[in-house]
Design an enzyme around this catalytic site. Structure first.
Site, short mmCIF file in Angstrom:
data_model
loop_
_atom_site.label_atom_id
_atom_site.label_comp_id
_atom_site.label_asym_id
_atom_site.label_seq_id
_atom_site.Cartn_x
_atom_site.Cartn_y
_atom_site.Cartn_z
N ARG A 177 -22.04 10.27 56.67
CA ARG A 177 -22.53 11.46 57.37
C ARG A 177 -23.90 11.88 56.81
O ARG A 177 -24.26 11.56 55.70
CB ARG A 177 -21.54 12.61 57.22
N LYS A 322 -15.89 14.53 62.30
CA LYS A 322 -16.08 15.72 61.49
C LYS A 322 -16.77 16.84 62.27
O LYS A 322 -16.57 18.02 61.98
CB LYS A 322 -16.86 15.38 60.23
N HIS A 341 -8.24 21.36 55.98
CA HIS A 341 -8.61 19.99 55.60
C HIS A 341 -7.58 19.52 54.58
O HIS A 341 -7.76 19.68 53.38
CB HIS A 341 -10.02 19.98 55.01
N SER A 359 -12.09 13.89 47.08
CA SER A 359 -12.04 12.45 46.85
C SER A 359 -11.67 12.14 45.40
O SER A 359 -12.20 12.75 44.47
CB SER A 359 -13.40 11.83 47.17
N LYS A 363 -4.95 12.56 46.99
CA LYS A 363 -4.37 13.20 48.17
C LYS A 363 -3.68 12.20 49.08
O LYS A 363 -2.54 12.41 49.51
CB LYS A 363 -5.45 13.95 48.94
N THR A 364 -4.37 11.09 49.37
CA THR A 364 -3.79 10.08 50.26
C THR A 364 -2.56 9.43 49.62
O THR A 364 -1.52 9.26 50.26
CB THR A 364 -4.83 8.99 50.58
N ASP A 378 -5.34 14.20 57.30
CA ASP A 378 -6.65 14.81 57.03
C ASP A 378 -6.89 16.18 57.65
O ASP A 378 -7.48 17.03 57.01
CB ASP A 378 -7.74 13.84 57.52
N ARG A 443 -14.63 1.81 56.02
CA ARG A 443 -13.55 2.63 56.59
C ARG A 443 -12.75 1.87 57.64
O ARG A 443 -13.24 0.91 58.24
CB ARG A 443 -14.15 3.87 57.27
#
Length: 659
Positions: A177, A322, A341, A359, A363-364, A378, A443
């Site tokens: 981004r 996003k 989020h 990051s 979390k994942t 997400d 990704r």
């Protein structure tokens, strides 16, 4: 009847004889086609891509219009979306691939208007006409993954099928981004409602500049032989879903959004109508750098009043995902719905947990639990109906991906998945997930149903636990703390984690990172507003807040050791089971956190971080240093007031570190 040589005649006219027991061939009447094109047309039958819906759920939409009328209205709607500001109407749009001109024209060309329908008042202003209005723009509408594969491989350089069936693509020069190039129109309403100034991700632009960029993007899209149009939904809550239209020039972008948004059924497309929000992705074409507010050839612009987003100068697909998330951060709170989020999963007994974390916090890893159903990875909404996923897919990091560490993500990378900027073997097409030659930000985008334990539809009851994850490389935060509402708001607004700096210059000191609401780049309103909504819903529905440190213990990075993942999993399990609700607690100094004295399967000595440090003075010094960083970060929020007084702000501030 026998042939002269005595053998039985073979019948080839499709008639079968049963009286003599002779075995005939399986020939049948010739196909009803006069040309190869007609033959190919018989090969295909009409369908539309869908997101799996609950079994037996009846569609609330009825096909009231004829197919011809529905088709006409759909083309008119797309033409209106592509209308230029300098022309009253959009381009002449026709469905289908221009490579199949005869077929496309037969199926989608609008009828030639009759002369008596043309009425022009003599005094009417002249309508500006450009060459683009004299040509058809071919619309490839809601194509399936297979169709998009064909388009990408035929027409987009750098598109390949990998050995696992995924579509490997390149996003061009931008592989992430561009937050500094994101702009939001600051009109009268936005000036009052949105968060502006220091710390805010919202960089202003005016209406005129937005329309200038919109004109540039629309004219570019209209100049192409074909554009891809996706009509899809955001938010699995049927009462609060948003209709979005994405107009793009690349099959890659269309497939990406096909995966990431919620895919409508045939019946839902029939009554889709006018979208609530439209994206014009002209990312291959740069913005004019001399336009006011522009700082580069990239510009990602949002106009909340017009419900439109324009992308110029970047082909990175994550800008669309996003950008829409930012829009939901604006639209949902206006309905009293909290946008988050976060990851979200649900136990077999219906207990829902939210996972927040930047990051590297896990979390994942922690939200992906084979013993629990995945609602989403997400983006979520928390309404009076419960929690719902905003998206229809997952956008997973691929760098260093392995089947052993992330089996669900590994197995989800198959036909239909988009792989961005990965490196693969030229001959075997096997992907090397460790190769960072293009970018470290590789990704995979895939539909959420590719995850075996995904809950379809992606909705659940009100959360019981709100888990804030921090990877504390300073090593002073406890492995787990129970938070009161004020503390939850404070740590939610802070959005803290601490990572290890790069080693180019030999620097190995931890670096504190703060991201408001664990997603500062995407929020539209002031962080305190989201925090107040979170506290209100937690209080109303009885949710408990937790701060879980997945970082270091016994010293900072380089001295101590990272808390073992099995211990963190035991802690998360104890939160899910309710074991920690009845545990005994003691309070820490400075941060005033409530920490349990015992958790089954976790060594008690690590629960209070001071016990793991051999140098107690160094622990105290590091603790005060981190507390100071928290206070400094919170200065930008301290002056913000909600309501008529500052009581809530004062309460949140008091929940922070005291020393």
């Amino acid at each position: 009847m026998a042939t002269p040589n005595g053998l039985a005649r073979i019948e080839t006219n499709g008639k079968k004889k049963h009286d003599n027991g002779v075995c005939h061939d399986d020939s049948s009447a010739p196909v009803r086609a006069q040309t190869i094109d007609e033959l190919h047309s018989l090969q295909r039958k009409r369908s539309a891509p869908t997101t799996p819906i609950k079994d037996g759920a009846a569609s609330p939409f009825a096909a009231a219009l004829s197919e011809e009328e529905r088709h006409r209205q759909q083309l008119q709607s797309i033409s209106a979306s592509l209308a230029s500001l300098t022309r009253e109407t959009g381009p002449k749009v026709v469905k289908g691939d221009p490579a199949r001109k005869g077929e496309a024209a037969a199926k989608g060309a609008p009828p030639t208007p009759q002369k008596h329908h043309q009425h022009h008042h003599p005094a009417a202003p002249t309508i500006a006409v450009s060459d683009s209005s004299l040509k058809f723009t071919h619309v490839l509408y809601n194509l399936s993954p297979a169709e998009l594969y064909e388009q990408a491989i035929k027409y987009e350089k750098g598109s390949f099928i990998t050995s696992n069936g995924a579509l490997a693509t390149l996003s061009g020069a931008k592989t992430g981004r561009s937050p500094r190039d994101k702009r939001v129109v600051k009109d009268e309403a936005a000036a009052q409602e949105l968060w502006w100034g220091k710390g805010s991700p919202n960089i202003e632009m005016d209406e005129h500049t937005f329309l200038t960029n919109r004109e540039r993007a629309v004219d570019y899209l209209n100049s192409l032989d074909k554009v891809f149009v996706n009509d899809q939904f955001l938010n699995w809550d049927p009462e609060n879903r948003i209709k979005v239209r994405i107009i793009s020039a690349r099959a890659y972008h269309s497939l990406f959004m096909h995966n990431m948004c919620i895919r409508p059924t045939d019946e839902e497309l029939e009554s889709f109508g006018t979208p609530d929000f439209t994206i014009y992705n002209a990312g291959q074409f740069p913005c004019n750098r001399y336009t006011h507010y522009m700082t580069s050839s990239t510009s990602v612009d949002i106009n909340l009043a017009r419900r439109e987003m324009v992308i110029l100068g970047t082909q990175y697909a994550g800008e669309m995902k996003k950008g829409l998330f930012g829009v939901m951060h604006y639209l949902m709170p206006k309905r009293g719905i909290l946008s988050l989020h976060s990851g979200c999963n649900m136990g077999k007994d219906g207990d829902v947990a939210l996972f927040f974390g930047l990051s590297g916090t896990g979390k994942t890893t922690l939200s992906t639990d084979h013993n629990r159903l995945l609602i989403g990875d997400d983006e979520h909404c928390w309404s009076n109906n419960g929690v719902s996923n905003i998206e229809g897919g997952c956008y997973a990091k691929c760098i260093d991906l392995s089947q052993e560490k992330e089996p669900d993500i590994w197995n989800a990378i198959k036909f239909g998945t988009v792989l961005e900027n990965v490196v693969f073997d030229e001959h075997t097409r096997e992907v090397d997930y460790t190769d960072k030659s293009v970018t470290e930000n590789t990704r995979a985008a895939y539909p959420i149903e590719y995850i075996p334990n995904a809950k379809i539809p992606c909705v659940g009851p009100h959360p019981k636990n709100v888990i804030l994850l921090a990877c504390d490389a300073f090593g002073v935060l406890p492995p787990v703390s129970k938070l009161n509402l004020a503390q939850t708001m404070y740590h939610f607004i802070s959005g803290y984690t601490a990572l290890v700096a790069g080693t180019e210059d030999g620097i190995k000191e931890p670096q504190a990172t703060f991201s408001a609401c664990f997603g500062a780049a995407f929020i539209m309103l002031h962080p305190t507003k989201y925090a107040a909504m979170l506290a209100e819903k937690m209080q109303k529905y009885g949710a408990t807040g937790w701060l879980v440190n997945t970082g270091w213990s016994g010293g900072r990075y380089g001295v101590g050791k990272r808390i073992r993942l099995p211990y963190t999993r035991k802690i998360i399990d104890a939160i899910h089971s309710g074991e920690l609700l009845t545990a005994n607690y003691q309070k820490t100094e400075v941060f005033g956190l409530e920490i349990p004295t015992e958790i089954k399967g976790v060594p008690s000595e690590i629960l209070d971080p001071i016990n793991t440090w051999t140098d107690k003075a160094a622990y105290k010094e590091t603790l005060l240093r981190l507390a100071g960083l928290f206070k400094k970060n919170f200065e930008v929020f301290a002056s913000y007031k909600i309501g008529d007084d500052s009581s809530l702000t004062d309460e949140i501030l008091a929940a922070g570190p005291n020393f």
